[in-house]
Design a protein around this motif. Sequence first.
Motif, mmCIF file in Angstrom:
data_model
loop_
_atom_site.group_PDB
_atom_site.id
_atom_site.type_symbol
_atom_site.label_atom_id
_atom_site.label_comp_id
_atom_site.label_asym_id
_atom_site.label_seq_id
_atom_site.Cartn_x
_atom_site.Cartn_y
_atom_site.Cartn_z
ATOM 1 N N THR A 180 -75.066 -63.530 -19.703
ATOM 2 C CA THR A 180 -75.601 -62.298 -20.676
ATOM 3 C C THR A 180 -75.574 -62.940 -21.795
ATOM 4 N N PRO B 19 -66.580 -56.202 -24.067
ATOM 5 C CA PRO B 19 -66.474 -56.368 -22.590
ATOM 6 C C PRO B 19 -65.270 -55.488 -22.178
ATOM 7 N N TRP B 20 -65.196 -55.344 -20.781
ATOM 8 C CA TRP B 20 -64.323 -54.514 -20.497
ATOM 9 C C TRP B 20 -62.507 -55.091 -20.456
ATOM 10 N N GLY C 133 -73.471 -47.426 -21.964
ATOM 11 C CA GLY C 133 -74.572 -47.480 -21.177
ATOM 12 C C GLY C 133 -74.323 -48.753 -20.476
ATOM 13 N N GLU D 118 -69.105 -64.985 -27.704
ATOM 14 C CA GLU D 118 -67.903 -65.508 -27.200
ATOM 15 C C GLU D 118 -67.993 -65.387 -25.576
ATOM 16 N N CYS E 134 -60.489 -64.367 -21.793
ATOM 17 C CA CYS E 134 -61.222 -65.343 -21.959
ATOM 18 C C CYS E 134 -60.674 -66.646 -22.142
ATOM 19 N N PRO F 252 -68.066 -51.003 -22.814
ATOM 20 C CA PRO F 252 -68.317 -51.325 -21.606
ATOM 21 C C PRO F 252 -68.051 -50.130 -20.598
ATOM 22 N N GLU F 253 -69.069 -49.841 -19.838
ATOM 23 C CA GLU F 253 -69.051 -48.766 -18.937
ATOM 24 C C GLU F 253 -68.051 -48.671 -17.936
ATOM 25 N N GLY G 15 -75.424 -52.521 -19.186
ATOM 26 C CA GLY G 15 -75.785 -53.715 -19.885
ATOM 27 C C GLY G 15 -77.314 -53.667 -19.814
ATOM 28 N N ILE H 266 -78.828 -62.251 -24.427
ATOM 29 C CA ILE H 266 -78.481 -61.545 -25.362
ATOM 30 C C ILE H 266 -79.481 -62.418 -26.734
ATOM 31 N N PHE I 108 -71.451 -60.588 -29.233
ATOM 32 C CA PHE I 108 -71.279 -60.405 -27.716
ATOM 33 C C PHE I 108 -70.183 -60.885 -27.187
HETATM 34 P P1 NAP Z 1 -71.207 -59.479 -18.638
HETATM 35 O O1 NAP Z 1 -72.305 -59.235 -17.268
HETATM 36 O O2 NAP Z 1 -71.340 -60.717 -19.439
HETATM 37 O O3 NAP Z 1 -71.115 -58.185 -19.513
HETATM 38 C C1 NAP Z 1 -70.308 -58.015 -20.701
HETATM 39 C C2 NAP Z 1 -71.217 -56.874 -21.280
HETATM 40 O O4 NAP Z 1 -72.471 -56.947 -21.468
HETATM 41 C C3 NAP Z 1 -71.006 -55.637 -20.709
HETATM 42 O O5 NAP Z 1 -70.964 -54.537 -21.444
HETATM 43 C C4 NAP Z 1 -72.438 -55.493 -19.961
HETATM 44 O O6 NAP Z 1 -72.892 -54.337 -19.395
HETATM 45 C C5 NAP Z 1 -73.291 -56.101 -21.064
HETATM 46 N N1 NAP Z 1 -74.544 -56.680 -20.604
HETATM 47 C C6 NAP Z 1 -75.011 -57.267 -19.380
HETATM 48 N N2 NAP Z 1 -76.252 -57.526 -19.298
HETATM 49 C C7 NAP Z 1 -76.547 -57.316 -20.496
HETATM 50 C C8 NAP Z 1 -78.249 -57.382 -21.005
HETATM 51 N N3 NAP Z 1 -78.953 -57.967 -20.297
HETATM 52 N N4 NAP Z 1 -77.975 -57.158 -22.402
HETATM 53 C C9 NAP Z 1 -77.158 -56.896 -23.018
HETATM 54 N N5 NAP Z 1 -75.977 -56.418 -22.693
HETATM 55 C C10 NAP Z 1 -75.754 -56.622 -21.354
HETATM 56 O O7 NAP Z 1 -69.782 -59.616 -17.854
HETATM 57 P P2 NAP Z 1 -69.456 -58.905 -16.649
HETATM 58 O O8 NAP Z 1 -70.344 -58.604 -15.773
HETATM 59 O O9 NAP Z 1 -68.881 -57.767 -17.259
HETATM 60 O O10 NAP Z 1 -68.225 -59.930 -15.909
HETATM 61 C C11 NAP Z 1 -68.756 -61.041 -15.217
HETATM 62 C C12 NAP Z 1 -67.988 -62.156 -15.634
HETATM 63 O O11 NAP Z 1 -68.161 -62.467 -17.033
HETATM 64 C C13 NAP Z 1 -66.402 -62.214 -15.559
HETATM 65 O O12 NAP Z 1 -66.074 -62.347 -14.283
HETATM 66 C C14 NAP Z 1 -65.968 -63.267 -16.546
HETATM 67 O O13 NAP Z 1 -66.095 -64.417 -16.185
HETATM 68 C C15 NAP Z 1 -67.218 -62.990 -17.636
HETATM 69 N N6 NAP Z 1 -66.405 -62.118 -18.764
HETATM 70 C C16 NAP Z 1 -65.860 -62.990 -19.794
HETATM 71 C C17 NAP Z 1 -65.247 -61.973 -20.942
HETATM 72 C C18 NAP Z 1 -64.791 -62.878 -22.087
HETATM 73 O O14 NAP Z 1 -64.069 -62.117 -22.696
HETATM 74 N N7 NAP Z 1 -65.096 -63.941 -22.268
HETATM 75 C C19 NAP Z 1 -65.227 -60.724 -20.842
HETATM 76 C C20 NAP Z 1 -65.995 -60.175 -19.696
HETATM 77 C C21 NAP Z 1 -66.709 -61.065 -18.804
HETATM 78 P P3 NAP Z 1 -72.577 -54.030 -17.948
HETATM 79 O O15 NAP Z 1 -71.268 -53.830 -17.642
HETATM 80 O O16 NAP Z 1 -73.365 -52.735 -17.757
HETATM 81 O O17 NAP Z 1 -73.265 -54.970 -17.184
#
Ligand code: NAP
Length: 485
Positions: free
Chosen positions: A234, A152-153, A208, A252, A286, A179-180, A210, A238, A228
């Motif tokens: 997501t 994650p970013w 790349g 996580e 998180c 993360p991109e 997600g 996965i 992950f």
């Molecule tokens: P996310 O969609 O869960 O993305 C996290 C990672 O997974 C990114 O690298 C993402 O790439 C990738 N990903 C997305 N769709 C995927 C798929 N179908 N298969 C494999 N990998 C995939 O989270 P986000 O959009 O960045 O953030 C949305 C919300 O998630 C946040 O507001 C927060 O609530 C939660 N979040 C939680 C944590 C944590 O530490 N628990 C971290 C980040 C976000 P892309 O960026 O290209 O989608």
Amino acid sequence: MREVKGYWQNYIDGAWVDGGAGRIDVINPGTGEKIAEQALADARDVDLAVQAAKRVHSTGVLTDMRPVERGRIVQAMGRYLLEHLEEIAALLSLEQGKPIWEARIEVTGAARYFEYYGNQAETLEGRSIPLGAGYFDFTTDEPYGVSAQIIPWNFPVEMTARSLSAALTTGNTVVVKPPEMTPLSNAWFAHAAEAVGLPKGAVNLVCGYGHQAGAALSAHPDINQVVFTGSVATGIAIASAAAKNVVPCVLELGGKSAAIVHSDADLVAMETDIRKGIFINAGQVCSAMSRIIVHESRHDELVQRAVSIAESLSVGPGADRQTFGANMGPMVSVKQRDRAAGLVSEAVSQGAKLVTGGRAMNIPGAFLQPTVLAEVTPEMTIAQTEVFGPVLSVLRFREDAEAIEIANGTDYGLVGGVFTRDLDRATQVARKIRAGQVFVNEWFAGGVETPFGGYGKSGYGREKGREALWNYVQTKNIAIKLKRT
Ligand code: NAP
Ligand code: MG
């Protein structure tokens, strides 16, 4: 910092390469300005990275090594990161937004994972199971093979370090999808892998989207394990992809973690916990303290203290915030900021009281004012949904049982906290909180050594601590029939 180079490639099989899916602009969320371009991997790039990692694993170069040697390599990667601490921290702050001092803590924390896990390489031991005089039987822990890690970013350096160090320690090879939005600082893991002499292909970075690189990686038939960190939706995608290949996952998936504050709590000491708990990394953590459930007798005092902390923070670009202090950077992107601001508006429309903050700041960049919401009730969206921003929700309780019911009343279960001077009560409450980790009288107490992971929809498997190593190995039992002599 030095000039940032304009274009960053992916790292596959020891070579820096362009991406089949083009490039993306990497934005400084503290200014809204473009920093650089990052190559984006497509499914073919992911396949090349997985094949490289599979080849290295099958040569046995990591698994045949005496564990102490493998551990030393892992530890050396951590030292390499520390040798480049200032450069990495400056880059991380630029792309992610966090203040420089927070970025330094993140890089130091990343190095600590390599120290901690590298140090344990030679402590993984099997056991011998007695089967009588006719047999000799023993178990060994073998690596899965290719570990796929989707990062994650919010803490791109620390999260990669967490899974990469444990995977290498146990003899796996790795394909990381950075993360991109915050990909640049991950390049340092490739530099570290080269500096310590890991074979080409042992560590690969394929940034790349997600839905492209992430989906291709998690569904690849030649990966053997997936890690992950990110959102629940997501995580489910996965885990579903992995299930089709019968591959185990560590998930996580965030939280809506609550601190229960009893009538006897030390609220002066707790101010530090509130600042760290919900405003560090602009709340994009998180395990953030996103809810406080406070006894009604201390409610007004707590809200007033939280408001004064929120209002004391100097908010602005991370690069201008060099040293530890009452300050906060931007959120990672305007999109994430607007999502958080939208959740605050929704809370107000559902009856919560906006005590301070809540609005996007009228300056360039992705800034949200540090926010405190009071009169939040358990059924409100804000009490159930991860905001992932600098937004604290305060709820109140009368009886202990009510506090626990509210704390446990979400789909999540990542961490929890209890603030009280009464250790008997703290222990009883800690036992009843449905979460993988409970902090008593200090939010984020613990460290790399203490296991961390979710109950409920916060995920499964554990990161950190000795427990995390079990995610990267599978047990083999070897039974030998002995000849009578
Ligand atoms: P996310 O969609 O869960 O993305 C996290 C990672 O997974 C990114 O690298 C993402 O790439 C990738 N990903 C997305 N769709 C995927 C798929 N179908 N298969 C494999 N990998 C995939 O989270 P986000 O959009 O960045 O953030 C949305 C919300 O998630 C946040 O507001 C927060 O609530 C939660 N979040 C939680 C944590 C944590 O530490 N628990 C971290 C980040 C976000 P892309 O960026 O290209 O989608
Ligand atoms: Mg996304």
